[in-house]
Design an enzyme around this catalytic site. Sequence first.
Site, PDB file in Angstrom:
ATOM      1  N   SER A  90      25.949 -13.268 -30.682  1.00 33.00           N
ATOM      2  CA  SER A  90      26.899 -13.338 -29.561  1.00 33.00           C
ATOM      3  C   SER A  90      26.346 -14.195 -28.425  1.00 33.00           C
ATOM      4  CB  SER A  90      27.201 -11.940 -29.015  1.00 33.00           C
ATOM      5  OG  SER A  90      27.922 -11.198 -29.954  1.00 33.00           O
ATOM      6  N   LEU A 130      37.958 -14.224 -19.951  1.00 31.88           N
ATOM      7  CA  LEU A 130      39.390 -14.252 -20.262  1.00 31.88           C
ATOM      8  C   LEU A 130      39.977 -12.844 -20.143  1.00 31.88           C
ATOM      9  CD1 LEU A 130      41.890 -15.793 -21.276  1.00 31.88           C
ATOM     10  CD2 LEU A 130      41.143 -15.339 -23.617  1.00 31.88           C
ATOM     11  N   GLY A 136      44.100  -7.563 -22.926  1.00 33.42           N
ATOM     12  CA  GLY A 136      43.084  -7.871 -23.926  1.00 33.42           C
ATOM     13  C   GLY A 136      43.695  -8.700 -25.049  1.00 33.42           C
ATOM     14  N   CYS A 241      38.858 -22.542 -27.462  1.00 35.78           N
ATOM     15  CA  CYS A 241      37.463 -22.051 -27.425  1.00 35.78           C
ATOM     16  C   CYS A 241      37.296 -20.910 -28.418  1.00 35.78           C
ATOM     17  CB  CYS A 241      37.104 -21.512 -26.035  1.00 35.78           C
ATOM     18  SG  CYS A 241      37.269 -22.700 -24.719  1.00 35.78           S
ATOM     19  N   GLU A 366      37.288 -11.288 -29.894  1.00 36.31           N
ATOM     20  CA  GLU A 366      37.743 -12.580 -30.450  1.00 36.31           C
ATOM     21  C   GLU A 366      39.000 -12.411 -31.298  1.00 36.31           C
ATOM     22  OE1 GLU A 366      36.304 -15.534 -30.029  1.00 36.31           O
ATOM     23  OE2 GLU A 366      34.508 -14.937 -28.964  1.00 36.31           O
TER      24      GLU A 366
HETATM   25  P1  FAD Z   1      43.969  -3.829 -26.691  1.00 41.15           P
HETATM   26  O1  FAD Z   1      44.556  -5.208 -26.629  1.00 41.15           O
HETATM   27  O2  FAD Z   1      44.427  -2.840 -25.688  1.00 41.15           O
HETATM   28  O3  FAD Z   1      44.226  -3.259 -28.151  1.00 41.15           O
HETATM   29  C1  FAD Z   1      44.112  -1.859 -28.480  1.00 41.15           C
HETATM   30  C2  FAD Z   1      44.581  -1.688 -29.928  1.00 41.15           C
HETATM   31  O4  FAD Z   1      45.952  -2.074 -30.034  1.00 41.15           O
HETATM   32  C3  FAD Z   1      43.803  -2.573 -30.905  1.00 41.15           C
HETATM   33  O5  FAD Z   1      43.578  -1.876 -32.094  1.00 41.15           O
HETATM   34  C4  FAD Z   1      44.758  -3.734 -31.160  1.00 41.15           C
HETATM   35  O6  FAD Z   1      44.583  -4.357 -32.423  1.00 41.15           O
HETATM   36  C5  FAD Z   1      46.095  -3.047 -31.052  1.00 41.15           C
HETATM   37  N1  FAD Z   1      47.192  -3.971 -30.677  1.00 41.15           N
HETATM   38  C6  FAD Z   1      47.338  -4.658 -29.511  1.00 41.15           C
HETATM   39  N2  FAD Z   1      48.446  -5.427 -29.561  1.00 41.15           N
HETATM   40  C7  FAD Z   1      49.001  -5.231 -30.779  1.00 41.15           C
HETATM   41  C8  FAD Z   1      50.140  -5.772 -31.460  1.00 41.15           C
HETATM   42  N3  FAD Z   1      50.944  -6.685 -30.881  1.00 41.15           N
HETATM   43  N4  FAD Z   1      50.407  -5.325 -32.714  1.00 41.15           N
HETATM   44  C9  FAD Z   1      49.598  -4.427 -33.328  1.00 41.15           C
HETATM   45  N5  FAD Z   1      48.510  -3.902 -32.756  1.00 41.15           N
HETATM   46  C10 FAD Z   1      48.202  -4.300 -31.503  1.00 41.15           C
HETATM   47  N6  FAD Z   1      36.442 -10.918 -23.708  1.00 41.15           N
HETATM   48  C11 FAD Z   1      36.187 -12.079 -23.021  1.00 41.15           C
HETATM   49  O7  FAD Z   1      37.084 -12.667 -22.424  1.00 41.15           O
HETATM   50  N7  FAD Z   1      34.927 -12.601 -22.983  1.00 41.15           N
HETATM   51  C12 FAD Z   1      33.869 -12.003 -23.603  1.00 41.15           C
HETATM   52  O8  FAD Z   1      32.741 -12.524 -23.540  1.00 41.15           O
HETATM   53  C13 FAD Z   1      34.096 -10.774 -24.319  1.00 41.15           C
HETATM   54  N8  FAD Z   1      33.045 -10.079 -24.864  1.00 41.15           N
HETATM   55  C14 FAD Z   1      33.266  -8.810 -25.374  1.00 41.15           C
HETATM   56  C15 FAD Z   1      32.165  -8.015 -25.739  1.00 41.15           C
HETATM   57  C16 FAD Z   1      32.370  -6.705 -26.181  1.00 41.15           C
HETATM   58  C17 FAD Z   1      31.172  -5.833 -26.482  1.00 41.15           C
HETATM   59  C18 FAD Z   1      33.685  -6.202 -26.325  1.00 41.15           C
HETATM   60  C19 FAD Z   1      33.942  -4.818 -26.831  1.00 41.15           C
HETATM   61  C20 FAD Z   1      34.762  -6.987 -25.973  1.00 41.15           C
HETATM   62  C21 FAD Z   1      34.576  -8.287 -25.476  1.00 41.15           C
HETATM   63  N9  FAD Z   1      35.653  -9.066 -25.014  1.00 41.15           N
HETATM   64  C22 FAD Z   1      35.422 -10.257 -24.346  1.00 41.15           C
HETATM   65  C23 FAD Z   1      37.004  -8.488 -24.982  1.00 41.15           C
HETATM   66  C24 FAD Z   1      37.713  -8.481 -26.329  1.00 41.15           C
HETATM   67  O9  FAD Z   1      38.095  -9.778 -26.669  1.00 41.15           O
HETATM   68  C25 FAD Z   1      38.894  -7.497 -26.210  1.00 41.15           C
HETATM   69  O10 FAD Z   1      38.351  -6.189 -26.218  1.00 41.15           O
HETATM   70  C26 FAD Z   1      39.896  -7.675 -27.351  1.00 41.15           C
HETATM   71  O11 FAD Z   1      40.638  -8.863 -27.177  1.00 41.15           O
HETATM   72  C27 FAD Z   1      40.876  -6.497 -27.449  1.00 41.15           C
HETATM   73  O12 FAD Z   1      41.444  -6.228 -26.218  1.00 41.15           O
HETATM   74  P2  FAD Z   1      41.488  -4.712 -25.657  1.00 41.15           P
HETATM   75  O13 FAD Z   1      40.101  -4.163 -25.765  1.00 41.15           O
HETATM   76  O14 FAD Z   1      42.122  -4.764 -24.317  1.00 41.15           O
HETATM   77  O15 FAD Z   1      42.364  -3.926 -26.675  1.00 41.15           O
END
Ligand code: FAD
Length: 387
Positions: A90, A130, A136, A241, A366
């Site tokens: 990472s 982001l 998310g 990206c 991602e």
């Molecule tokens: P949510 O979007 O709230 O999703 C919750 C659940 O709902 C998931 O199971 C998802 O699959 C599901 N879901 C959501 N929408 C739908 C849909 N339309 N249909 C079906 N299912 C759905 N982000 C950055 O910008 N930069 C970083 O450097 C970065 N590093 C990270 C490091 C770690 C350790 C972690 C845990 C996360 C990191 N992230 C980073 C964030 C990561 O990209 C997000 O956690 C991810 O995009 C999911 O978003 P969320 O956690 O808000 O989950």
Amino acid sequence: MLDYVGLEADLSAEEKLIRDTAREFVAEEVAPDIADHYEAGTFPTDLIPEMGELGFYAPNLEGYGSPNVSERAYGLLMQELEACDSGLRSMASVQGALVMYPIHAFGSDAQKEEWLPALGQGEVVGCFGLTEPEHGSNPSGIETRAERDADGFVLNGEKTWITNSPIADVAVVWAKLTSDDGSPVRGFLVETDRDGVKTPKIEEKLSMRASVTGGIVLDDVRVPEGNVLPDVTGMKGPLSCLTQARYGIAWGAVGAARDCFETAREYQTERDQFGGPIARFQIQQEKLAEMATQITLAQLLAYRLADLKERGDLRPQQVSMAKRNNVRMARDQARVAREMLGGNGITTDYSPMRHMSNLETVYTYEGTHDIHSLILGEDLTGIAAFE
Ligand code: FAD
């Protein structure tokens, strides 16, 4: 190391050198302490410049001190780093694919000269902002705002789950520019020592513990005009990206799975039960056979992606397929490896449970597994199940 269909034979001398350099670095400098870092929730920050000197940050880019290695060499590098720990990969993914790549692709000459050599050498650390507390999986909904003022922009908003933010010198922040012609998403280079920037660490993680994660709080942060990435507008910026980083993850996950396999295979031959090694039991052999098969299939997909990327034909949906498949494969196989180690498998003395726990994050960041299913679903049917 597992290479069941002899992929080694197709590697160039440069690709082997890069892979072996990474493998040696991991064995000598990182592996001995990684379990301690995992337990302590720390990243070995002293290794960041050495990783730069070894060319681990975006070596597939051209110019500004970057050696422009093949996409396969870059993939092999990610595989070796993640065979040690997803947190190590990472570090290289964020610095290279999420910070250096957007500056390289969309930055001004001045931005490239200021940041790319220093990031490439690991003299400064970058992060990619982001995700927000309320956005998310749907990053197009981000609420962070940039407003023009006399000298540049004023940024307000909050990012969360940002890898490396607490140790970063610069953040690539994606924000919506409030302007007459809508609110286009733009990328801003925000030095973390600017007034109004805070980068609190997230302490409560049970996954990806050997990686520093935090937030970015922006409270009336002023940045000059020269800090906006000039050559990209809209979601194409952050999404392109992510395609780069997801490519590296598709390779990296294979490394984590391979390490689980090698650990389980060794344990099977050394651990005696019922008067001999447990590797003589058919159930154990079936588990190893399935693991080796799944890892080999994922490896082949990663190698094919490298060829497509090299000739400029790789589509983001193909990267989604590989990220989705290879991470799920690694997550499943880490669990099998863990069970093959019995009670010892739940300790930090062995890698599978650490990998298994890390892969929960890799499965989610991602683009979650679900979101990649929807990307593929749209590509296969022409019907979008999400926006
Ligand atoms: P949510 O979007 O709230 O999703 C919750 C659940 O709902 C998931 O199971 C998802 O699959 C599901 N879901 C959501 N929408 C739908 C849909 N339309 N249909 C079906 N299912 C759905 N982000 C950055 O910008 N930069 C970083 O450097 C970065 N590093 C990270 C490091 C770690 C350790 C972690 C845990 C996360 C990191 N992230 C980073 C964030 C990561 O990209 C997000 O956690 C991810 O995009 C999911 O978003 P969320 O956690 O808000 O989950």
